[in-house]
Scaffold this motif. Structure first.
Motif, PDB file in Angstrom:
ATOM      1  N   ILE A 224     -20.638 -71.924  50.118  1.00  0.00           N
ATOM      2  CA  ILE A 224     -21.250 -73.261  50.033  1.00  0.00           C
ATOM      3  C   ILE A 224     -20.489 -74.122  49.026  1.00  0.00           C
ATOM      4  O   ILE A 224     -20.192 -75.287  49.274  1.00  0.00           O
ATOM      5  CB  ILE A 224     -22.740 -73.155  49.634  1.00  0.00           C
ATOM      6  CG1 ILE A 224     -23.535 -72.520  50.770  1.00  0.00           C
ATOM      7  CG2 ILE A 224     -23.305 -74.536  49.301  1.00  0.00           C
ATOM      8  CD1 ILE A 224     -24.966 -72.229  50.419  1.00  0.00           C
ATOM      9  N   ARG A 225     -20.141 -73.504  47.872  1.00  0.00           N
ATOM     10  CA  ARG A 225     -19.446 -74.297  46.848  1.00  0.00           C
ATOM     11  C   ARG A 225     -18.070 -74.733  47.311  1.00  0.00           C
ATOM     12  O   ARG A 225     -17.536 -75.726  46.820  1.00  0.00           O
ATOM     13  CB  ARG A 225     -19.315 -73.497  45.548  1.00  0.00           C
ATOM     14  CG  ARG A 225     -20.615 -73.451  44.782  1.00  0.00           C
ATOM     15  CD  ARG A 225     -20.380 -73.139  43.336  1.00  0.00           C
ATOM     16  NE  ARG A 225     -19.759 -74.248  42.627  1.00  0.00           N
ATOM     17  CZ  ARG A 225     -19.522 -74.247  41.331  1.00  0.00           C
ATOM     18  NH1 ARG A 225     -19.836 -73.213  40.615  1.00  0.00           N
ATOM     19  NH2 ARG A 225     -18.954 -75.292  40.753  1.00  0.00           N
ATOM     20  N   LEU A 226     -17.470 -73.980  48.250  1.00  0.00           N
ATOM     21  CA  LEU A 226     -16.128 -74.360  48.706  1.00  0.00           C
ATOM     22  C   LEU A 226     -16.172 -75.280  49.926  1.00  0.00           C
ATOM     23  O   LEU A 226     -15.310 -76.133  50.092  1.00  0.00           O
ATOM     24  CB  LEU A 226     -15.320 -73.106  49.030  1.00  0.00           C
ATOM     25  CG  LEU A 226     -14.885 -72.284  47.816  1.00  0.00           C
ATOM     26  CD1 LEU A 226     -14.385 -70.925  48.242  1.00  0.00           C
ATOM     27  CD2 LEU A 226     -13.810 -73.011  47.030  1.00  0.00           C
ATOM     28  N   LYS A 227     -17.178 -75.066  50.800  1.00  0.00           N
ATOM     29  CA  LYS A 227     -17.142 -75.772  52.081  1.00  0.00           C
ATOM     30  C   LYS A 227     -18.388 -76.600  52.369  1.00  0.00           C
ATOM     31  O   LYS A 227     -18.414 -77.360  53.337  1.00  0.00           O
ATOM     32  CB  LYS A 227     -16.985 -74.736  53.226  1.00  0.00           C
ATOM     33  CG  LYS A 227     -15.597 -74.146  53.325  1.00  0.00           C
ATOM     34  CD  LYS A 227     -14.727 -74.914  54.296  1.00  0.00           C
ATOM     35  CE  LYS A 227     -13.276 -74.554  54.132  1.00  0.00           C
ATOM     36  NZ  LYS A 227     -12.461 -75.578  53.535  1.00  0.00           N
ATOM     37  N   GLY A 228     -19.449 -76.431  51.584  1.00  0.00           N
ATOM     38  CA  GLY A 228     -20.733 -77.040  51.916  1.00  0.00           C
ATOM     39  C   GLY A 228     -20.778 -78.530  51.680  1.00  0.00           C
ATOM     40  O   GLY A 228     -19.830 -79.118  51.148  1.00  0.00           O
ATOM     41  N   PRO A 229     -21.887 -79.165  52.076  1.00  0.00           N
ATOM     42  CA  PRO A 229     -22.077 -80.577  51.786  1.00  0.00           C
ATOM     43  C   PRO A 229     -22.247 -80.824  50.287  1.00  0.00           C
ATOM     44  O   PRO A 229     -22.605 -79.893  49.553  1.00  0.00           O
ATOM     45  CB  PRO A 229     -23.374 -80.923  52.543  1.00  0.00           C
ATOM     46  CG  PRO A 229     -24.062 -79.629  52.752  1.00  0.00           C
ATOM     47  CD  PRO A 229     -23.004 -78.580  52.836  1.00  0.00           C
ATOM     48  N   ALA A 230     -22.022 -82.068  49.872  1.00  0.00           N
ATOM     49  CA  ALA A 230     -21.954 -82.375  48.444  1.00  0.00           C
ATOM     50  C   ALA A 230     -23.230 -81.981  47.698  1.00  0.00           C
ATOM     51  O   ALA A 230     -23.165 -81.402  46.612  1.00  0.00           O
ATOM     52  CB  ALA A 230     -21.660 -83.860  48.238  1.00  0.00           C
TER      53      ALA A 230
ATOM     54  N   CYS B 238     -24.377 -59.447  45.649  1.00  0.00           N
ATOM     55  CA  CYS B 238     -23.077 -59.657  46.285  1.00  0.00           C
ATOM     56  C   CYS B 238     -23.240 -60.515  47.544  1.00  0.00           C
ATOM     57  O   CYS B 238     -22.463 -61.451  47.769  1.00  0.00           O
ATOM     58  CB  CYS B 238     -22.472 -58.310  46.622  1.00  0.00           C
ATOM     59  SG  CYS B 238     -20.838 -58.399  47.314  1.00  0.00           S
ATOM     60  N   ALA B 239     -24.255 -60.196  48.347  1.00  0.00           N
ATOM     61  CA  ALA B 239     -24.487 -60.968  49.573  1.00  0.00           C
ATOM     62  C   ALA B 239     -24.811 -62.420  49.244  1.00  0.00           C
ATOM     63  O   ALA B 239     -24.260 -63.353  49.843  1.00  0.00           O
ATOM     64  CB  ALA B 239     -25.625 -60.335  50.374  1.00  0.00           C
ATOM     65  N   ILE B 240     -25.702 -62.619  48.249  1.00  0.00           N
ATOM     66  CA  ILE B 240     -26.062 -63.985  47.856  1.00  0.00           C
ATOM     67  C   ILE B 240     -24.840 -64.717  47.311  1.00  0.00           C
ATOM     68  O   ILE B 240     -24.595 -65.887  47.628  1.00  0.00           O
ATOM     69  CB  ILE B 240     -27.192 -63.957  46.803  1.00  0.00           C
ATOM     70  CG1 ILE B 240     -28.433 -63.271  47.374  1.00  0.00           C
ATOM     71  CG2 ILE B 240     -27.532 -65.358  46.318  1.00  0.00           C
ATOM     72  CD1 ILE B 240     -29.508 -63.008  46.347  1.00  0.00           C
ATOM     73  N   ALA B 241     -24.052 -63.999  46.500  1.00  0.00           N
ATOM     74  CA  ALA B 241     -22.887 -64.612  45.857  1.00  0.00           C
ATOM     75  C   ALA B 241     -21.889 -65.123  46.896  1.00  0.00           C
ATOM     76  O   ALA B 241     -21.312 -66.206  46.731  1.00  0.00           O
ATOM     77  CB  ALA B 241     -22.223 -63.612  44.927  1.00  0.00           C
ATOM     78  N   LEU B 242     -21.695 -64.335  47.965  1.00  0.00           N
ATOM     79  CA  LEU B 242     -20.762 -64.766  49.012  1.00  0.00           C
ATOM     80  C   LEU B 242     -21.216 -66.088  49.622  1.00  0.00           C
ATOM     81  O   LEU B 242     -20.413 -67.008  49.828  1.00  0.00           O
ATOM     82  CB  LEU B 242     -20.676 -63.701  50.099  1.00  0.00           C
ATOM     83  CG  LEU B 242     -19.503 -62.751  50.001  1.00  0.00           C
ATOM     84  CD1 LEU B 242     -19.571 -61.731  51.117  1.00  0.00           C
ATOM     85  CD2 LEU B 242     -18.194 -63.530  50.079  1.00  0.00           C
ATOM     86  N   CYS B 243     -22.522 -66.183  49.911  1.00  0.00           N
ATOM     87  CA  CYS B 243     -23.055 -67.432  50.465  1.00  0.00           C
ATOM     88  C   CYS B 243     -22.839 -68.583  49.493  1.00  0.00           C
ATOM     89  O   CYS B 243     -22.380 -69.661  49.881  1.00  0.00           O
ATOM     90  CB  CYS B 243     -24.551 -67.290  50.758  1.00  0.00           C
ATOM     91  SG  CYS B 243     -24.920 -65.975  51.902  1.00  0.00           S
ATOM     92  N   ILE B 244     -23.157 -68.336  48.201  1.00  0.00           N
ATOM     93  CA  ILE B 244     -22.997 -69.401  47.208  1.00  0.00           C
ATOM     94  C   ILE B 244     -21.541 -69.848  47.133  1.00  0.00           C
ATOM     95  O   ILE B 244     -21.239 -71.054  47.131  1.00  0.00           O
ATOM     96  CB  ILE B 244     -23.470 -68.929  45.820  1.00  0.00           C
ATOM     97  CG1 ILE B 244     -24.960 -68.600  45.850  1.00  0.00           C
ATOM     98  CG2 ILE B 244     -23.186 -69.987  44.761  1.00  0.00           C
ATOM     99  CD1 ILE B 244     -25.457 -67.987  44.571  1.00  0.00           C
TER     100      ILE B 244
END
Lengths: 245, 241
Positions: free
Chosen positions: A51-57, A42-48
């Motif tokens: 990242i998928r919504l706001k991270g660099p390309a 769950c913790a890893i998923a939140l980070c992913i």
């Protein structure tokens, strides 16, 4: 007679009585595996998801590849890839002092389940966060909330309600697929049951194991329904579809 | 590098050909299970919406059991249960031959029963989306219930159910890997064997997972095309997403 032999004794089932304690400790292993992998995942998923919504390309692409790979291949294959595959690089792991980890089937299963459930949970979080109306985020920014505050006060409380049901389903799926841990010599509930069957050839022991899994799944389903009812009590309407928003 | 390539090549010592055969078995099992599981799932869905309490109760118990029990456990129960059952039936008839349950058939039954439970949820959702008035209109036109279902309801629920059934198919494709543990020679089976022979587990399970990944991606693209096709003339909101 210890407590774990009692159910078999009451039911007059000799095999269940003899293997009751092994099955009970197997159940404990299953619960440990599922609880740890779901929480870490769950913790890893939140980070992913973030990242998928706001991270660099490049990071978005990498995370998309991660979720595609782990959702597109069988968990059994991933487990073997970790337990046998990564386990075969023994000299390397010994040189970096990680051999204790890859030597143990429990840790390998834990790693496989964690990265697998993280991929599925990430998609759930991403969908839930993306389902929030854009205006809310703009309004929060206009109010001067920092990005962390925005996440904690506006996005997460609403996204978690949307995500709760699919996350519950994912937890139930993890309990079920955790049975394959028995294939890497781990004595979880399935592994203990297999042992009992191999020694007794009494098929009914599998039916008792199925009943335990069903009970576990049913308890979780009920608890999640209660949590959902509690979390959505502010939006109680006659229209069940209105609750989703 | 050449060594590793030769291991997965189609040459005399390469594992290319076994993997190809395994891929064929994996696909055959998934394709053979699909019609069985989906038809049974539709039947369970119709029972779920039935007026008869017994049918509804049966559907609820069925979906609870097969959605809650681990697939591996279901597979073992079907495999060993049918083996022992047929064996004792043969014995009571006076035959003393050894009976081995074919793993393909056991896998097809077990995965089909599970698929039926999961797809019935999709079917129920689709059936609920058909307005009641259509059925009444069909009855007014003099169609009887089977005709109304075949000509009016079914073509529509196929379109609505397609995304959900696509998910069911992807899950099924990956679940077939479990049948390798009862010795069905699929992709996983050959990967395990190749691991024992070559002592290159990372390469062999890596190749196996890439084959599964290719199947998953092709299926996802295929279902995308199918959905776009079946939504022709329905391009209101759903298709735009």
């Amino acid at each position: 007679m210890t407590w774990c032999e009692a159910p078999g004794y009451w039911l007059g089932h000799e095999v269940l009585q003899n293997y009751g304690c092994r099955i009970a400790s197997g159940l404990l292993v299953t619960i440990e595996l599922v609880a740890l992998s779901t929480t870490l995942g769950c913790a890893i998923a939140l980070c992913i998801a973030l990242i998928r919504l706001k991270g660099p390309a490049w990071a978005r692409g990498a995370m998309a590849a991660y979720t595609t790979f782990f959702r597109g291949t069988p968990l059994l294959c991933q487990l073997f890839l970790i337990y046998y595959g990564l386990g075969s690089f023994r000299p390397f792991w010994q040189s970096v002092d990680l051999w204790w980890f890859f030597r143990e089937p429990f840790y390998c299963a834990l790693l496989a389940f964690t990265i697998n459930t993280a991929a599925y949970q990430a998609e759930i979080f991403r969908g839930a966060i993306a389902s929030l109306p854009r205006g809310q985020i703009e309004a929060a920014k206009a109010l001067g909330l920092s990005r962390f505050q925005l996440l904690r006060l506006v996005v997460m409380p609403q996204a978690l309600i949307v995500a709760l049901r699919p996350l519950g389903n994912e937890l139930i799926t993890t309990i079920k697929v955790s049975a394959i841990a028995s294939l890497v010599t781990l004595f979880d509930l399935m592994g203990a049951t297999k042992l009992a069957f191999a020694r007794s050839f009494d098929l009914s022991i599998y039916l008792y194991a199925a009943a335990i899994y069903l009970a576990l799944v049913e308890i979780i389903r009920r608890v999640l329904a209660l949590i959902e009812a509690h979390l959505t009590r502010h939006s109680a309407t006659d229209n069940p579809h209105a609750r989703a928003l | 590098m050449d060594y590793y390539l030769s291991l997965i090549s189609f040459g005399p010592h390469g594992w290319g050909r076994p993997f190809l055969e395994g891929a064929f078995v994996t696909l055959s099992l998934a394709v053979a299970t699909l019609p069985f599981g989906l038809t049974l799932g539709l039947a369970i869905a119709l029972m779920q919406r039935s007026h008869r309490r017994f049918a509804r109760g049966f559907a609820t118990v069925y979906t609870t059991v097969f959605r809650g029990a681990p697939e591996l456990l279901t597979l073992y129960i079907i495999y060993f249960g049918l083996s022992l059952g047929v064996q004792s039936a043969l014995k009571s008839l006076g035959f003393s031959t050894q009976f081995d349950m074919p793993p393909f058939l056991a896998g097809m039954i077990a995965l089909g029963l599970v698929l039926a439970a999961f797809s019935s949820e999709v079917w129920v959702g689709a059936l609920n989306a058909i307005p009641r008035g259509q059925r009444e209109a069909a009855a007014a036109l003099g169609l009887h219930r089977a005709q109304a279902f075949r000509l009016i309801v079914f073509p529509q629920i196929m379109r609505i159910a397609l995304p959900g059934l696509g998910n069911n198919w992807m899950v099924l494709l990956k679940e077939t890997s479990l049948v390798s543990v009862i010795t069905l020679p699929d992709i996983m089976f050959y990967a395990m064997r190749a691991n024992v022979v070559t002592k290159e587990p990372f390469l062999m399970f890596g190749v196996a997972s890439l084959i599964y990944l290719a199947f998953s991606i092709i299926s996802a693209v295929g279902f995308g095309v199918l959905e776009a096709r079946s939504n022709r003339g329905h391009a209101m909101h759903g298709a735009a997403r």
